[in-house]
Design a protein around this motif. Structure first.
Motif, PDB file in Angstrom:
ATOM      1  N   PHE A 147       0.700  -1.395   0.146  1.00  0.00           N
ATOM      2  CA  PHE A 147       0.454   0.075  -0.270  1.00  0.00           C
ATOM      3  C   PHE A 147       0.785   1.447   0.058  1.00  0.00           C
ATOM      4  N   GLU A 148       1.934   1.664   1.184  1.00  0.00           N
ATOM      5  CA  GLU A 148       2.764   2.256   0.826  1.00  0.00           C
ATOM      6  C   GLU A 148       3.597   2.848  -0.275  1.00  0.00           C
ATOM      7  N   ARG A 149       3.771   1.364  -1.088  1.00  0.00           N
ATOM      8  CA  ARG A 149       4.860   2.026  -1.808  1.00  0.00           C
ATOM      9  C   ARG A 149       3.914   2.206  -3.349  1.00  0.00           C
ATOM     10  N   GLY A 157       4.480  12.431  -2.927  1.00  0.00           N
ATOM     11  CA  GLY A 157       5.344  12.830  -2.302  1.00  0.00           C
ATOM     12  C   GLY A 157       4.545  13.820  -2.599  1.00  0.00           C
ATOM     13  N   TYR A 158       2.764  13.839  -2.751  1.00  0.00           N
ATOM     14  CA  TYR A 158       2.097  14.899  -2.573  1.00  0.00           C
ATOM     15  C   TYR A 158       1.165  14.326  -0.830  1.00  0.00           C
ATOM     16  N   THR A 159       1.578  12.777  -0.395  1.00  0.00           N
ATOM     17  CA  THR A 159       1.006  12.569   0.139  1.00  0.00           C
ATOM     18  C   THR A 159       1.751  12.024   1.345  1.00  0.00           C
ATOM     19  N   ILE A 160       0.943  12.187   2.831  1.00  0.00           N
ATOM     20  CA  ILE A 160       1.610  12.078   3.942  1.00  0.00           C
ATOM     21  C   ILE A 160       1.246  10.788   4.512  1.00  0.00           C
ATOM     22  N   LEU A 161       2.006   9.311   4.842  1.00  0.00           N
ATOM     23  CA  LEU A 161       1.075   8.289   5.720  1.00  0.00           C
ATOM     24  C   LEU A 161       2.038   7.987   6.702  1.00  0.00           C
ATOM     25  N   SER A 162       1.144   8.409   7.526  1.00  0.00           N
ATOM     26  CA  SER A 162       1.458   7.863   8.733  1.00  0.00           C
ATOM     27  C   SER A 162       0.568   6.322   8.893  1.00  0.00           C
ATOM     28  N   TYR A 163       1.230   5.095   9.601  1.00  0.00           N
ATOM     29  CA  TYR A 163       0.721   4.119  10.934  1.00  0.00           C
ATOM     30  C   TYR A 163       1.619   3.498  11.896  1.00  0.00           C
ATOM     31  N   ALA A 164       0.123   2.745  12.325  1.00  0.00           N
ATOM     32  CA  ALA A 164       0.946   2.333  13.463  1.00  0.00           C
ATOM     33  C   ALA A 164       0.017   1.042  13.671  1.00  0.00           C
ATOM     34  N   GLU A 165       0.671  -0.019  13.642  1.00  0.00           N
ATOM     35  CA  GLU A 165      -0.059  -1.802  14.609  1.00  0.00           C
ATOM     36  C   GLU A 165      -1.171  -2.028  15.236  1.00  0.00           C
ATOM     37  N   VAL A 166      -1.571  -2.441  15.191  1.00  0.00           N
ATOM     38  CA  VAL A 166      -3.122  -2.947  16.015  1.00  0.00           C
ATOM     39  C   VAL A 166      -1.924  -3.673  17.299  1.00  0.00           C
ATOM     40  N   VAL A 182      -3.288  -2.779  11.036  1.00  0.00           N
ATOM     41  CA  VAL A 182      -2.908  -1.018  10.759  1.00  0.00           C
ATOM     42  C   VAL A 182      -3.590  -0.014  10.851  1.00  0.00           C
ATOM     43  N   VAL A 183      -3.107   0.257  11.920  1.00  0.00           N
ATOM     44  CA  VAL A 183      -3.792   1.760  11.595  1.00  0.00           C
ATOM     45  C   VAL A 183      -3.894   2.862  10.805  1.00  0.00           C
ATOM     46  N   PHE A 184      -3.935   3.708   9.914  1.00  0.00           N
ATOM     47  CA  PHE A 184      -2.949   4.481   9.103  1.00  0.00           C
ATOM     48  C   PHE A 184      -4.016   6.534   8.952  1.00  0.00           C
ATOM     49  N   LEU A 185      -3.214   6.868   9.299  1.00  0.00           N
ATOM     50  CA  LEU A 185      -3.154   7.647   8.445  1.00  0.00           C
ATOM     51  C   LEU A 185      -2.333   8.508   7.574  1.00  0.00           C
ATOM     52  N   ILE A 186      -3.375   9.146   6.196  1.00  0.00           N
ATOM     53  CA  ILE A 186      -2.979   9.855   5.486  1.00  0.00           C
ATOM     54  C   ILE A 186      -3.253  11.125   5.255  1.00  0.00           C
ATOM     55  N   SER A 187      -2.019  11.959   4.687  1.00  0.00           N
ATOM     56  CA  SER A 187      -2.852  13.940   5.038  1.00  0.00           C
ATOM     57  C   SER A 187      -2.064  14.263   3.821  1.00  0.00           C
ATOM     58  N   TYR A 188      -3.038  14.650   3.058  1.00  0.00           N
ATOM     59  CA  TYR A 188      -2.817  15.189   1.458  1.00  0.00           C
ATOM     60  C   TYR A 188      -3.236  16.432   0.825  1.00  0.00           C
ATOM     61  N   TRP A 189      -3.414  16.855   0.099  1.00  0.00           N
ATOM     62  CA  TRP A 189      -3.536  18.534  -0.468  1.00  0.00           C
ATOM     63  C   TRP A 189      -3.949  18.389  -1.987  1.00  0.00           C
ATOM     64  N   GLY A 190      -5.042  18.864  -2.176  1.00  0.00           N
ATOM     65  CA  GLY A 190      -5.661  18.469  -4.107  1.00  0.00           C
ATOM     66  C   GLY A 190      -6.081  17.739  -3.989  1.00  0.00           C
ATOM     67  N   ASP A 191      -7.720  17.692  -4.546  1.00  0.00           N
ATOM     68  CA  ASP A 191      -8.466  16.563  -5.292  1.00  0.00           C
ATOM     69  C   ASP A 191      -8.641  15.911  -6.271  1.00  0.00           C
ATOM     70  N   GLN A 192      -7.216  16.066  -7.286  1.00  0.00           N
ATOM     71  CA  GLN A 192      -7.360  15.087  -8.112  1.00  0.00           C
ATOM     72  C   GLN A 192      -5.992  13.505  -7.234  1.00  0.00           C
ATOM     73  N   LYS A 198      -8.479   7.723  -2.697  1.00  0.00           N
ATOM     74  CA  LYS A 198      -9.490   7.107  -2.881  1.00  0.00           C
ATOM     75  C   LYS A 198      -9.486   6.151  -3.524  1.00  0.00           C
ATOM     76  N   LYS A 199      -9.368   5.654  -4.589  1.00  0.00           N
ATOM     77  CA  LYS A 199      -9.594   4.268  -5.341  1.00  0.00           C
ATOM     78  C   LYS A 199      -8.358   3.363  -5.133  1.00  0.00           C
ATOM     79  N   ILE A 200      -6.831   3.574  -4.239  1.00  0.00           N
ATOM     80  CA  ILE A 200      -5.690   3.235  -4.286  1.00  0.00           C
ATOM     81  C   ILE A 200      -6.462   2.481  -2.807  1.00  0.00           C
ATOM     82  N   CYS A 201      -7.435   3.368  -2.169  1.00  0.00           N
ATOM     83  CA  CYS A 201      -7.793   2.446  -0.351  1.00  0.00           C
ATOM     84  C   CYS A 201      -8.968   1.670  -1.011  1.00  0.00           C
TER      85      CYS A 201
END
Lengths: 760, 81
Positions: A147-149, A157-166, A182-192, A198-201
């Motif tokens: 997923f990360e790759r 690089g327009y997204t930042i992914l942080s994650y931690a295991e449950v 694994v819980v993840f948090l993606i922060s991004y900017w831009g609509d596209q 969302k599609k990748i998720c």
């Protein structure tokens, strides 16, 4: 006795069953297990039969019962339709409950994941930027690297992914297995970028949950989730309890239902075999029934009609037939084992002589001739006796172990084999390879008066007076166990014994065929088949047996130099050369020529007698103008030719085949002796007190090897060879074994798929 | 002496198996199993008697004797009559 010797007399009967009482009548017959139904609709395939729907319903009920889903304890009648409706209702209800339960569990999982996510992301470092949007959720641990790759490659690089295991394992609702998430948090900017993310998720099957924007919102959501989770737990608990209760109640009666369904299916299957009569009001069934059981059959039909409350009773009618009925032989728990081993070769033709009553004794006897050891026989008999005494013990009867069941079914056979082995062991004078000296040996060393210090080996000479004092009264003299030329004597004795027993066994078989000829009114076969066969066998091999006895009785140690070899005399008999050797008795040449001539003459009589006689009979009646079934001379002649060749060549080969009695008993005796010499004697020879302790494991080894090699392996081997001698050498003299076994319609004989699944 | 031993053994065994095979069958009570039991008795008597007879006749006139080793000869010389 008539039944065991020959089989019951059977007749074909027609049952006229009223439509209303057909089910009950067949129910009665199934309980009794009297008759075998014939298929009156052979051309119809399974899907076109009349009661195919009822059978389908029964099969569905079996399936439901098999899934362990059951009914409420509602009162149901014996009516099969009622039972089916209850089953269906139950299935629907339980299906609903299970689906609800699954939904609730899924819900619970979602809420739990949300809670975990909120808890974990609290610790993530956040970039407080107005422009970035957050997406949060859970993904399976196995997929996080991919997923990360993917995210990096696509969004660059327009997204930042942080994650931690449950830490906890969460149950995956689809597979039911615990998986790590694994819980993840993606922060991004831009609509596209947002759409791509969302599609990748979606692609990686992530569970997405709304991310709270402020801390107060977060605490609110957590509180709310906690209450909902608690509620769900309570509901699930209650559902489980309910399900358990229902299943407990119904499990009390599941066995009766299973049997009911089995019986129902069987009855409908039988109803499918019947046909309707012209008026379409009455069911006709054709059954094979033993003649002696016709009154019982009548009573059963009356009972069935009475139970169903029909006004017109059903009745039975015996009809004549040209078809061959199936063979029924009534056995009890003792004779059934022996009947089974005869049937394993082939079920007898209708009313043909059954070898089983003779097999009860001859089979264990021939086994014992090959097994012949007193000690081993005692162990075998005790084992079988234990099985027989505890035969009503449920644990012994109903195990699933196939091998144990085979031994248990044959417990009476093993008992007989053990008892006869004790007797033959006594006669062979062989007890764990040692001989018993009960009456005192017939040989005396003292009388030999030899120089004992000088001689290495002394051979006792029966010509010296006093050395041989007479034969041992019960079996083989114990001195032979101590002799080094033991096998020379025993081999000669056992080979001659095998030939004698073989010829007698085969003659007995030939004589039994007279029973068949007399019963089936084939008197001509008596003179044209039985007599030549018997003469051939007795003139050649009976004479061989006579020569063996003659040599034993007439030739003593005094003429041991002149003692003839029986085999050479036998061969010379065929070659008609009597001049080279001394005759056994005056007139021997003449007698032998006479016997050979009779044997040779009986072959063409055997070959041509019966076909020619039948041809003459057929032609004679033709002249009288009577109608006869077409007689095919060529066919009959070929059949008789094959029989003649088989019989004559078989006489020679079968007589030789009985030599296996010698071979196996020799093997058993040698194995026994090796075990004693190599194992037990080693322990007994130690003189020191250490030897006492050493003897215990040595005896253990001796016992284990005795049981596994000598009892089990040799036992099975002798069993097999005795069986072969019966099946081939004995039975091919009189038994055809091409019949059909009588399989009555009986509920106790129905196979059940439930038994295979372990539910019954 | 030897003859006497043989005659006694012969008559005892013949009588024994003869009773089992020829006399006892008459005393089996009538029932469904009478036929099987009688067959069993007669066959047992015939088989067992024949087996014993073969064993004793084979030893009646031995054409050669046992070969014994020195230890055995020594023991038998002193301990067997």
């Amino acid at each position: 006795m008539c039944s065991l010797l020959r089989g019951e007399e059977m007749c074909l009967a027609q049952l006229f069953l009223q439509s209303g009482s057909a089910y009950d009548c067949i129910n009665e017959l199934g309980e009794l297990g009297l008759v075998e139904f014939r298929d009156l609709n052979p051309g119809v395939n399974a899907f076109q039969r009349k009661h195919v729907n009822e059978i389908k319903k029964c099969e569905e009920m079996e399936r439901i019962l098999g899934k362990d889903i059951l009914i409420f304890n509602i009162q149901y009648g014996n009516n099969p339709i009622c039972l089916f409706i209850e089953f269906k209702l139950l299935e629907v209800e339980l299906g609903e409950v299970t689906r609800n339960k699954e939904k609730l569990q899924r819900n619970l999982l979602e809420l739990t994941e949300y809670t975990h996510m909120l808890r974990t992301t609290r610790n993530f470092v956040q970039r407080t930027s107005e422009v970035s949007v957050f997406i949060s959720g859970l993904i399976q641990r196995t997929k996080i690297e991919a997923f990360e790759r993917m995210l990096w490659r696509v969004c660059k690089g327009y997204t930042i992914l942080s994650y931690a295991e449950v830490e906890e394992y969460l149950e995956d609702p689809d597979t039911g297995e615990p998986t790590k998430s694994v819980v993840f948090l993606i922060s991004y900017w831009g609509d596209q970028i947002g759409q791509k993310v969302k599609k990748i998720c979606d692609c990686y099957h992530c569970h997405l949950y709304p991310y709270p924007s402020s801390n107060e919102e977060r605490t609110d959501v957590v509180e709310g989730l906690r209450t909902r989770i608690q509620d769900l737990h309570t509901v699930l608990h209650r559902t489980d309890d309910y399900l358990k209760q229902v299943l407990m109640k119904a499990s009390e009666s599941v066995y009766t239902w299973v049997i009911q369904v089995k019986k129902m299916k069987a009855i409908y299957f039988i109803l499918n075999l019947c046909s309707f009569d012209v008026t379409n009001k009455c069911l006709i069934a054709e059954v094979w029934c033993p003649v002696n059981d016709i009154p019982t059959l009548r009573r059963a039909l009356e009972e069935g009609s009475r139970k169903s409350g029909a006004t017109v009773p059903s009745f039975v009618n015996r009809i004549p037939t040209n078809d061959t009925p199936p063979t029924l032989i009534r056995t009890n728990k003792f004779t059934s084992g022996f009947q089974n081993i005869v049937d394993a070769y082939g079920v007898g033709n209708y009313r043909e002589v059954n070898p089983a009553p003779f097999t009860i004794i001859t089979f264990p006897f021939l086994f014992a001739v090959m097994f012949g050891d007193l000690g081993h026989g005692v162990i075998m008999a005790l084992f079988a006796l234990w099985m027989v005494l505890y035969e009503n013990n449920r644990k012994l009867k109903n195990t699933r172990n196939e091998i144990w069941n085979t031994f248990f079914e044959g417990r009476y056979i093993i008992l007989m084999m053990g008892l006869f082995s004790i007797y033959t062991g006594l006669i062979y004078n062989d007890c764990f390879s040692k001989s018993l000296n009960i009456f005192g040996s017939g040989w005396s060393v003292k009388a030999m008066d030899a120089d004992i210090r000088g001689n290495r080996v002394l051979t006792l000479d029966p010509n010296v007076t006093g050395v041989f004092r007479g034969p041992y009264p019960l079996g083989i003299d114990p001195i032979w166990n101590l002799a080094s030329n033991r096998l020379t004597f025993l081999n000669s004795y056992k080979m001659k014994m095998s030939v004698i027993l073989g010829v007698i066994h085969m003659s007995f078989g030939v004589i039994l065929s007279t029973y068949n000829y007399l019963h089936f009114r084939k008197k001509h076969s008596l003179y044209l088949v039985f007599l030549p066969e018997l003469l051939f066998l007795l003139c050649l091999f009976g004479y061989l047996v006579f020569m063996i006895f003659y040599k034993w009785l007439v030739f003593t140690a005094k003429d041991s130099r002149l003692a003839p070899s029986i085999l050479i005399h036998f061969i010379n008999m065929f070659l008609m050369q009597g001049d080279g050797v001394q005759p056994l008795y005056p007139g021997q040449t003449g007698l032998q020529v006479f016997l050979v001539v009779i044997a040779v003459l009986s072959v063409p009589v055997l070959l041509l007698g019966k076909p020619v006689y039948l041809y003459w009979l057929h032609n004679g009646s033709h002249r009288l103008g009577m109608y006869r079934v077409r007689f095919d001379f060529a066919d009959e002649f070929l059949h008789q030719a094959i029989h003649t060749i088989e019989y004559c060549l078989g006489c020679v080969s079968n007589t030789a085949s009985y030599l296996r009695l010698w071979a196996l008993s020799l093997a058993h005796a040698q194995l026994s002796e090796v075990l004693w010499t190599m194992v037990m004697r080693v322990g007994l020879r130690m003189d020191t007190s250490l030897g006492v302790f050493f003897l215990v494991p040595v005896f253990g080894l001796f016992a284990v090897l005795t049981v596994s090699i000598l009892l089990v392996m040799e036992g099975l081997s002798a069993f097999l060879h005795a069986l072969r001698l019966h099946w081939v050498e004995f039975q091919n003299k009189f038994y055809s074994g091409t019949g059909v076994k009588f399989c009555p319609f009986s509920f106790s004989l129905l196979p059940s798929s439930f038994e295979h699944d372990g539910l019954l | 002496m030897a003859e006497l031993g043989f005659v006694i053994a012969m008559s005892v065994m013949t009588l024994f198996w003869g009773i089992i095979g020829g006399v006892v069958p008459w005393f089996i009570p009538k029932g469904p199993n009478r036929g099987v039991i009688v067959t069993m008795l007669v066959l047992t008597a015939v088989c067992c008697y024949l087996f014993w007879l073969i064993a004793i006749l084979a030893q009646l006139n031995p054409l050669f004797g046992p070969s014994l080793s020195t230890d055995t000869i020594w023991y038998l010389n002193y301990h067997w009559p």
